[in-house]
Write a protein that holds these residues in place. Structure first.
Motif, PDB file in Angstrom:
ATOM      1  N   GLN A 116       1.816  -6.843 -12.905  1.00 40.60           N
ATOM      2  CA  GLN A 116       1.786  -5.935 -11.759  1.00 40.60           C
ATOM      3  C   GLN A 116       0.499  -5.123 -11.913  1.00 40.60           C
ATOM      4  N   GLU A 123       0.856  -1.186   0.000  1.00 38.42           N
ATOM      5  CA  GLU A 123       0.000   0.000   0.000  1.00 38.42           C
ATOM      6  C   GLU A 123       0.886   1.227   0.000  1.00 38.42           C
ATOM      7  N   GLN A 124       0.544   2.187  -0.820  1.00 37.47           N
ATOM      8  CA  GLN A 124       1.296   3.435  -0.903  1.00 37.47           C
ATOM      9  C   GLN A 124       0.519   4.526  -0.162  1.00 37.47           C
ATOM     10  N   ARG A 171      -5.017  -0.571 -19.015  1.00 38.87           N
ATOM     11  CA  ARG A 171      -5.593   0.422 -18.112  1.00 38.87           C
ATOM     12  C   ARG A 171      -7.117   0.392 -18.179  1.00 38.87           C
ATOM     13  N   THR A 179      -1.882  -2.255 -10.383  1.00 38.72           N
ATOM     14  CA  THR A 179      -1.871  -1.094  -9.499  1.00 38.72           C
ATOM     15  C   THR A 179      -3.269  -0.493  -9.477  1.00 38.72           C
ATOM     16  N   THR A 220      -4.141  -0.161 -13.381  1.00 36.67           N
ATOM     17  CA  THR A 220      -3.072  -0.190 -14.370  1.00 36.67           C
ATOM     18  C   THR A 220      -2.416  -1.561 -14.331  1.00 36.67           C
ATOM     19  N   SER A 225      -5.647   2.717  -7.890  1.00 34.86           N
ATOM     20  CA  SER A 225      -5.796   3.999  -7.209  1.00 34.86           C
ATOM     21  C   SER A 225      -7.290   4.278  -7.149  1.00 34.86           C
ATOM     22  N   ASN A 240      -4.194   3.552  -2.584  1.00 33.64           N
ATOM     23  CA  ASN A 240      -3.250   3.067  -3.588  1.00 33.64           C
ATOM     24  C   ASN A 240      -2.777   1.688  -3.169  1.00 33.64           C
ATOM     25  N   GLU A 279      -1.016  -2.174  -4.731  1.00 34.06           N
ATOM     26  CA  GLU A 279      -0.286  -2.826  -5.810  1.00 34.06           C
ATOM     27  C   GLU A 279      -0.141  -4.303  -5.473  1.00 34.06           C
ATOM     28  N   CYS A 280      -0.303  -5.153  -6.475  1.00 32.80           N
ATOM     29  CA  CYS A 280      -0.079  -6.579  -6.273  1.00 32.80           C
ATOM     30  C   CYS A 280       0.451  -7.190  -7.558  1.00 32.80           C
ATOM     31  N   THR A 281       1.062  -8.340  -7.427  1.00 32.41           N
ATOM     32  CA  THR A 281       1.565  -9.082  -8.582  1.00 32.41           C
ATOM     33  C   THR A 281       0.720 -10.334  -8.738  1.00 32.41           C
TER      34      THR A 281
END
Length: 150
Positions: free
Chosen positions: A114, A3-4, A83, A116, A105, A118, A11, A13-15
């Motif tokens: 990856q 988490e950002q 996207r 992402t 994204t 938001s 925000n 992100e994961c793979t």
């Protein structure tokens, strides 16, 4: 899952161990979407998507112990398999809910994707935390669906 920081914007992100084309299909094909959408224990009995810019979508969500509820929105940007941007609103909102914008994204990383996310802007930290938990569990289910369907 990382988490950002971002104030009242979520925000994540994961793979996912699958190519972006597979992940994008899971995100946008109603028959695929219903197999993984929602936190653990939730099901998605119905998904209607008009996958075009300006097109609408509506998802029905069923919690393990509770009444069916719905979320809906419109697509702003569709760029397969890179996207996806759309609005997100609960049809039966609580006073602290507001329409947010989700940006997903997808980027190729070796044989994986990856992903992402938001989403924002949220009215309260509580609503942001609710979505953080929901997306985190949903992405775990998405990763499983991506691997099991290959």
């Amino acid at each position: 899952m990382t988490e950002q920081p971002g104030g009242l914007v979520l925000n994540l992100e994961c793979t996912i161990e699958a190519p972006p084309e597979r992940v994008f299909r899971l995100l946008t094909d109603p028959a695929e979407l219903v197999t993984w959408w929602g936190p653990r224990g939730f099901t998605t009995p119905e998904a209607e998507l008009n996958l075009s810019e300006g097109g609408a979508y509506r998802l029905s969500m069923q919690p393990p112990d509770g009444d069916l509820f719905h979320l809906a929105g419109e697509f702003f940007e569709i760029d397969p398999p890179h996207r996806l941007v759309y609005t997100f609103r609960w049809e039966e909102p609580t006073p602290d809910d507001r329409e947010t914008v989700v940006t997903l994204t997808l980027k190729t990383v070796g044989d994986a994707t990856q992903l992402t996310l938001s989403q924002g802007e949220f009215a309260t930290e509580e609503r942001l935390a609710l979505h953080r938990d929901g997306w985190t569990e949903s992405f775990e289910k998405l990763a499983y669906a991506a691997q099991s369907g290959m």
